[in-house]
Design a protein around this motif. Structure first.
Motif, PDB file in Angstrom:
ATOM      1  N   GLN A 274     -37.080  -3.837  13.483  1.00 26.96           N
ATOM      2  CA  GLN A 274     -37.419  -3.099  12.261  1.00 26.96           C
ATOM      3  C   GLN A 274     -38.422  -1.986  12.538  1.00 26.96           C
ATOM      4  OE1 GLN A 274     -38.735  -6.098   9.505  1.00 26.96           O
ATOM      5  NE2 GLN A 274     -36.691  -6.975   9.236  1.00 26.96           N
ATOM      6  N   LEU A 275     -39.376  -2.243  13.426  1.00 28.50           N
ATOM      7  CA  LEU A 275     -40.366  -1.222  13.757  1.00 28.50           C
ATOM      8  C   LEU A 275     -39.709  -0.026  14.447  1.00 28.50           C
ATOM      9  CD1 LEU A 275     -43.322  -0.325  13.903  1.00 28.50           C
ATOM     10  CD2 LEU A 275     -43.526  -1.613  16.048  1.00 28.50           C
ATOM     11  N   LEU A 276     -38.834  -0.295  15.419  1.00 24.41           N
ATOM     12  CA  LEU A 276     -38.154   0.790  16.123  1.00 24.41           C
ATOM     13  C   LEU A 276     -37.218   1.549  15.190  1.00 24.41           C
ATOM     14  CD1 LEU A 276     -37.327  -0.985  19.517  1.00 24.41           C
ATOM     15  CD2 LEU A 276     -39.108   0.710  19.082  1.00 24.41           C
ATOM     16  N   CYS A 277     -36.511   0.829  14.332  1.00 24.77           N
ATOM     17  CA  CYS A 277     -35.605   1.493  13.383  1.00 24.77           C
ATOM     18  C   CYS A 277     -36.393   2.363  12.399  1.00 24.77           C
ATOM     19  CB  CYS A 277     -34.774   0.455  12.626  1.00 24.77           C
ATOM     20  SG  CYS A 277     -33.515  -0.365  13.633  1.00 24.77           S
ATOM     21  N   HIS A 278     -37.556   1.879  11.969  1.00 26.05           N
ATOM     22  CA  HIS A 278     -38.390   2.660  11.056  1.00 26.05           C
ATOM     23  C   HIS A 278     -38.827   3.966  11.708  1.00 26.05           C
ATOM     24  CE1 HIS A 278     -41.154   3.493   7.792  1.00 26.05           C
ATOM     25  NE2 HIS A 278     -42.159   3.585   8.657  1.00 26.05           N
ATOM     26  N   GLU A 279     -39.194   3.892  12.991  1.00 25.14           N
ATOM     27  CA  GLU A 279     -39.598   5.090  13.720  1.00 25.14           C
ATOM     28  C   GLU A 279     -38.454   6.094  13.824  1.00 25.14           C
ATOM     29  OE1 GLU A 279     -42.550   6.059  15.698  1.00 25.14           O
ATOM     30  OE2 GLU A 279     -43.401   4.802  14.129  1.00 25.14           O
ATOM     31  N   VAL A 280     -37.252   5.595  14.077  1.00 29.46           N
ATOM     32  CA  VAL A 280     -36.097   6.489  14.204  1.00 29.46           C
ATOM     33  C   VAL A 280     -35.771   7.140  12.864  1.00 29.46           C
ATOM     34  CG1 VAL A 280     -33.597   6.520  14.598  1.00 29.46           C
ATOM     35  CG2 VAL A 280     -35.104   5.354  16.211  1.00 29.46           C
ATOM     36  N   LYS A 281     -35.867   6.387  11.790  1.00 35.61           N
ATOM     37  CA  LYS A 281     -35.583   6.940  10.459  1.00 35.61           C
ATOM     38  C   LYS A 281     -36.597   8.009  10.072  1.00 35.61           C
ATOM     39  CE  LYS A 281     -33.366   2.729   8.719  1.00 35.61           C
ATOM     40  NZ  LYS A 281     -33.509   1.564   7.798  1.00 35.61           N
ATOM     41  N   LEU A 282     -37.863   7.818  10.468  1.00 41.88           N
ATOM     42  CA  LEU A 282     -38.887   8.816  10.168  1.00 41.88           C
ATOM     43  C   LEU A 282     -38.711  10.078  11.002  1.00 41.88           C
ATOM     44  CD1 LEU A 282     -42.112   6.645   9.824  1.00 41.88           C
ATOM     45  CD2 LEU A 282     -40.852   7.780   7.992  1.00 41.88           C
ATOM     46  N   GLY A 283     -38.127   9.943  12.193  1.00 42.94           N
ATOM     47  CA  GLY A 283     -37.908  11.099  13.045  1.00 42.94           C
ATOM     48  C   GLY A 283     -39.197  11.687  13.566  1.00 42.94           C
ATOM     49  N   MET A 284     -39.260  13.016  13.599  1.00 39.27           N
ATOM     50  CA  MET A 284     -40.447  13.703  14.131  1.00 39.27           C
ATOM     51  C   MET A 284     -41.669  13.541  13.237  1.00 39.27           C
ATOM     52  SD  MET A 284     -39.656  15.072  17.025  1.00 39.27           S
ATOM     53  CE  MET A 284     -40.800  16.411  17.325  1.00 39.27           C
ATOM     54  N   LEU A 319     -27.665   3.393  13.640  1.00 41.23           N
ATOM     55  CA  LEU A 319     -28.625   4.495  13.751  1.00 41.23           C
ATOM     56  C   LEU A 319     -28.483   5.255  15.062  1.00 41.23           C
ATOM     57  CD1 LEU A 319     -31.830   2.724  12.366  1.00 41.23           C
ATOM     58  CD2 LEU A 319     -30.446   4.451  11.197  1.00 41.23           C
ATOM     59  N   ALA A 320     -27.322   5.171  15.704  1.00 41.87           N
ATOM     60  CA  ALA A 320     -27.151   5.840  16.996  1.00 41.87           C
ATOM     61  C   ALA A 320     -27.312   7.347  16.853  1.00 41.87           C
ATOM     62  CB  ALA A 320     -25.779   5.508  17.587  1.00 41.87           C
ATOM     63  N   LYS A 321     -26.712   7.943  15.821  1.00 40.77           N
ATOM     64  CA  LYS A 321     -26.812   9.391  15.623  1.00 40.77           C
ATOM     65  C   LYS A 321     -28.260   9.791  15.336  1.00 40.77           C
ATOM     66  CE  LYS A 321     -25.694  11.523  11.848  1.00 40.77           C
ATOM     67  NZ  LYS A 321     -24.992  12.102  10.667  1.00 40.77           N
ATOM     68  N   PHE A 323     -30.984   8.173  16.288  1.00 41.01           N
ATOM     69  CA  PHE A 323     -31.749   7.982  17.519  1.00 41.01           C
ATOM     70  C   PHE A 323     -31.558   9.168  18.460  1.00 41.01           C
ATOM     71  CE2 PHE A 323     -31.313   6.194  21.933  1.00 41.01           C
ATOM     72  CZ  PHE A 323     -32.672   6.154  22.214  1.00 41.01           C
ATOM     73  N   LEU A 324     -30.307   9.588  18.646  1.00 38.96           N
ATOM     74  CA  LEU A 324     -30.037  10.719  19.527  1.00 38.96           C
ATOM     75  C   LEU A 324     -30.612  12.012  18.952  1.00 38.96           C
ATOM     76  CD1 LEU A 324     -26.366   9.794  20.478  1.00 38.96           C
ATOM     77  CD2 LEU A 324     -28.349   9.730  21.994  1.00 38.96           C
ATOM     78  N   ASP A 325     -30.555  12.161  17.645  1.00 34.69           N
ATOM     79  CA  ASP A 325     -31.118  13.358  17.014  1.00 34.69           C
ATOM     80  C   ASP A 325     -32.623  13.436  17.260  1.00 34.69           C
ATOM     81  OD1 ASP A 325     -31.188  15.690  15.400  1.00 34.69           O
ATOM     82  OD2 ASP A 325     -31.835  14.478  13.694  1.00 34.69           O
ATOM     83  N   LEU A 326     -33.301  12.304  17.189  1.00 36.97           N
ATOM     84  CA  LEU A 326     -34.740  12.286  17.477  1.00 36.97           C
ATOM     85  C   LEU A 326     -35.006  12.693  18.921  1.00 36.97           C
ATOM     86  CD1 LEU A 326     -37.678  11.657  16.817  1.00 36.97           C
ATOM     87  CD2 LEU A 326     -37.189   9.231  17.235  1.00 36.97           C
ATOM     88  N   LEU A 327     -34.189  12.200  19.848  1.00 37.24           N
ATOM     89  CA  LEU A 327     -34.361  12.574  21.258  1.00 37.24           C
ATOM     90  C   LEU A 327     -34.092  14.063  21.475  1.00 37.24           C
ATOM     91  CD1 LEU A 327     -32.684   9.548  23.092  1.00 37.24           C
ATOM     92  CD2 LEU A 327     -35.109   9.965  22.724  1.00 37.24           C
ATOM     93  N   PHE A 328     -33.079  14.597  20.775  1.00 35.24           N
ATOM     94  CA  PHE A 328     -32.814  16.036  20.872  1.00 35.24           C
ATOM     95  C   PHE A 328     -34.054  16.833  20.446  1.00 35.24           C
ATOM     96  CE2 PHE A 328     -28.125  15.018  19.745  1.00 35.24           C
ATOM     97  CZ  PHE A 328     -27.892  14.619  21.043  1.00 35.24           C
ATOM     98  N   GLN A 329     -34.649  16.443  19.331  1.00 25.96           N
ATOM     99  CA  GLN A 329     -35.817  17.166  18.820  1.00 25.96           C
ATOM    100  C   GLN A 329     -36.998  17.058  19.779  1.00 25.96           C
ATOM    101  OE1 GLN A 329     -36.512  16.820  14.385  1.00 25.96           O
ATOM    102  NE2 GLN A 329     -34.983  15.195  14.615  1.00 25.96           N
TER     103      GLN A 329
END
Length: 757
Positions: A274-284, A319-321, A323-329
């Motif tokens: 849940q913590l990792l998913c929350h971080e990915v949803k928040l993005g940058m 949340l794969a898309k 997660f990858l979008d966050l890495l792109f940014q």
């Protein structure tokens, strides 16, 4: 808590192998066995004594396995394949190398008396008698015995020996799953310390009997125990003197790493997930940017593993898309030069590689498969580099004269232009065939790069960002090594490999948008430039259509895909029907195209697309979909019920209990494996635990830079940022592991009574 064992295997190469053919060479390949069960086979490398394979595998197996063995074989077209030698690594040996076993090791001779497999079912008891106690040994049945005869079976019988006395069972013809149900008795002397030896043999009419394995029972221990009954694993005969041919059979270079994981219940991992998913949803906008911290603390050596684990975790959470979008940014925020964008081995690059293999492998097969098959079938001599042209290898022209170098170069250019044109045309037509989640990810990548580099001088940068993954990290590697992407069953020969390499270079030039830098590297690729320039236009048009997807169309596609059971394995299989008896009689084969999902197994006469699958991959896939089957049988009949008995064990009852145990746990890890969320979470936890000291140092740096009291200095205080929460979660998981039972694997039956000789 459950224990999971996995084995990473890389078969690198061999050297100084003995010649097995009359030509003074060999055609070597490797077979890998876990406890005598074949699970892997490499490709054959033809006409060499120093083969290179470079094949990697991941195997999931039960924690109770004993050994893994690597057999080097010589393939023969007209006779049985020759055994060159083997390397055997026990579980204890692998466990003593936490970082893995790596290096060269000598092949040893394969002794038939040591190549045993299977188990025997015995009932043992000591019964009081009038003058002395009597030992009663009931030989009930055996299973999975080694086939020693040309008909693929054996004619087994059992020899029971005690104090010079020998008794034998009857012979069961043509079976690896015999049933005897015969009892033997021996008189015991008081204080007897001898052993009871139960040997299994294959009876032969004209040659000596073949040894199938033995079990040695400690009589002294048996006398103080209750009557015992169970399955005993057959052991090799190691009492004979061995011939030491170390070094004479060549060497094998291996990398083998055993990994045992204690996986907790799902609820224990929920705070971490849940913590990792929350971080990915928040993005940058995330406060601690945990994904960025994970990348900073991940070494280059393990970055691919971490990227794959994270990707599969977020793929399972939908949340794969994101997660990858966050890495792109993250990568775009620290990149100022466009020519270095996504060219390093960053977490973004590694995660995107894994993503394409997970989500796009079937798409890759549909686009590349026909072109790769044509290259293999034609076997044309292709060369563009004048310094490497061998005119003598080309043959004669239509006028029966040797071709000139110029003719060879022109013919090679024509062949490559045809292959490249066919590939680009197939790619242009494949927009709708590309999986929805891949299209959506590329669209997000394209938009992020265009936002970061909006100027007209950077017009091609978004296209190059997409092709850096699609062409340079996905299509080109698959062209150069089609077997590693399951496009072909065998490695290419030298001629075909050169054609594939040149084709991959041309695809890379197209992917680089035909920049001057890419042209300057190899000027002899100039004959392909017209096709490359045309390909750039085709590729840009393809990418424009790929990323120009309406939201409604994308949602409809994803909804359609979600309604379908994901494929686990698909491809051709041969159904064998024997017309006559014996190994030399004629047989017919019927080829059907099978499609396996988690819900059904179906087949058709013709496939919609081609791919090559080996038998062990099919067995692995069937085992995966059966693991969670609550109605899975404990045993089964590997033969057929013909006439009035089963062909495997000769049992008369059609509905009787199976004679062989069900094997459902030794499986190959592939990109299309069903997701195991708990295991992925455990692997991420273990990685974070290894870099916990660096995370704490980073936490202290943030604390010193923040206002006093806003960040806790220890995990006992209330966490107010994501990094502090992560450190608390790691502490909770560490305590959960320490408080849970070790979950040691169950021991084999009757191991107390069996002597390891």
């Amino acid at each position: 808590m459950a224990k999971r064992s996995s084995l990473y295997i890389r078969i690198v190469e061999g050297k100084n192998l003995p010649a097995k053919d009359i030509t003074g060479s060999s055609d070597p390949y490797c077979i890998v066995k876990v406890d005598n069960e074949p699970i892997l086979r490499t490709a054959t490398v033809w006409k060499t004594l120093c083969p290179f394979w470079g094949e990697e595998y991941q195997v999931h197996l039960p924690p109770t396995f004993h050994a893994v063995a690597f057999y080097v074989m010589d393939e023969d077209a007209l006779s049985r394949d020759d055994v060159i030698g083997k390397v055997c690594l026990t579980r204890d040996t692998l466990a003593s190398h936490p970082k893995g076993f790596s290096g060269w090791t000598h092949l040893t001779e394969v002794d038939p008396d040591e190549e045993v497999q299977g188990e025997i079912h015995l009932r043992l008891e000591v019964r009081p008698g009038a003058r002395a106690c009597r030992l009663r040994c009931s030989v009930l049945e055996a299973r999975d015995l080694a086939p020693k005869d040309r008909n693929g079976a054996s004619d087994p019988f059992v020899r029971v020996r005690y104090k010079g006395r020998t008794q034998e069972t009857s012979i069961v013809k043509k079976s690896c799953y015999p049933r005897w149900n015969e009892t033997f008795e021996f008189e015991l002397e008081e204080g007897a310390t001898e052993v009871l030896c139960v040997e299994t043999w294959d009876w032969d009419l004209v040659s000596r009997n073949d040894f199938l394995g033995k079990v040695v029972i400690d009589i002294q221990r048996l006398q103080v125990a209750q009557p015992e009954e169970g399955w005993f694993r057959l052991q090799p005969d190691q009492t004979k003197s061995r011939r030491h041919d170390e070094g004479n059979l060549g060497s094998l270079q291996l990398e083998v790493r055993l990994r045992d994981e204690m996986v907790l219940p799902s609820s224990c991992y929920q705070p971490l997930v849940q913590l990792l998913c929350h971080e990915v949803k928040l993005g940058m906008q995330g406060p601690g940017q945990l994904i960025s911290l994970i990348e900073e603390t991940t070494s280059t050596e393990c970055r691919q593993d971490v990227a794959t684990n994270l990707l599969k975790l977020f793929l399972g959470q939908g949340l794969a898309k994101d997660f990858l979008d966050l890495l792109f940014q993250l990568e775009l925020s620290r990149t100022s030069e466009t020519n270095t964008l996504f060219r390093s081995n960053s977490l973004a690059s590694k995660s995107m590689e894994s993503f394409l293999k997970v989500a796009g492998m079937q798409y890759l097969h549909g686009v590349l498969g026909p072109i790769i098959n044509k290259v293999f079938e034609e076997k044309k001599y292709v060369e563009l580099d004048p310094s490497k042209v061998e005119v003598k290898d080309v043959g004669c022209s239509g006028l029966h004269r040797p071709q000139t170098e110029a003719e060879v170069l022109e013919q090679s250019a024509q062949t490559l232009r045809a292959h490249l044109g066919a590939l680009l045309s197939a790619l242009s037509r494949s927009v709708r065939a590309c999986p929805a989640v891949v299209r959506a990810t590329f669209r997000q990548l394209f938009r992020r790069v265009r936002e970061r580099f909006p100027g007209a001088q950077h017009e091609n940068v978004p296209f190059i960002a997409v092709t850096s993954f699609l062409c340079l990290r996905f299509f080109s590697p698959a062209i150069m090594s089609p077997k590693l992407f399951h496009l072909r069953e065998r490695h290419a020969d030298a001629r075909t490999s050169r054609t594939l390499l040149l084709l991959a270079k041309a695809v890379q030039n197209v992917g680089n948008m035909d920049t001057p830098a890419s042209r300057a590297k190899e000027a002899w690729m100039e004959p392909l430039q017209p096709t490359v320039r045309q390909g750039v236009a085709q590729l840009k048009d393809f990418i424009t259509k790929l990323v120009d997807i309406e939201e409604k169309d994308e949602l409809d596609l994803q909804r359609t895909l979600s309604l379908q059971a994901p494929p686990v394995k698909e491809g051709p299989l041969f159904i064998h029907r024997t017309k006559g008896k014996g190994p030399l009689m004629s047989s017919s084969f019927k080829k059907l195209y099978f499609f396996l999902t988690t819900e059904a197994l179906s087949f058709a006469k013709t496939p919609s697309s081609k791919c090559v699958n080996e038998l062990n991959q099919w067995l692995s896939a069937l085992r995966k979909v059966s693991i969670n089957n609550t109605g899975l049988l404990g045993s089964y009949h590997p033969g057929i019920f013909r006439g009035d008995k089963w062909s495997c064990c000769h049992q008369k009852e059609k509905t009787g209990q199976g004679c062989d145990k069900t094997r459902s746990r030794v499986t190959l890890q592939e990109w299309n494996d069903p997701l195991d969320h708990d295991l992925e979470a455990q692997l991420i936890y273990r990685h974070l635990l290894g870099v916990e000291a660096m995370l704490w140092e980073r936490h202290r740096e943030l604390s010193r830079g923040a206002e006093a009291g806003t960040v806790p200095a220890s995990p006992g205080e209330a966490p107010k940022d994501s990094l502090a929460q992560l450190l608390c979660v790691l502490q909770d998981l560490r305590e959960a592991h320490s408080s849970s039972p070790a979950g040691s694997p169950p021991s084999e039956p009757n191991c107390l009574l069996e002597l390891q000789t």
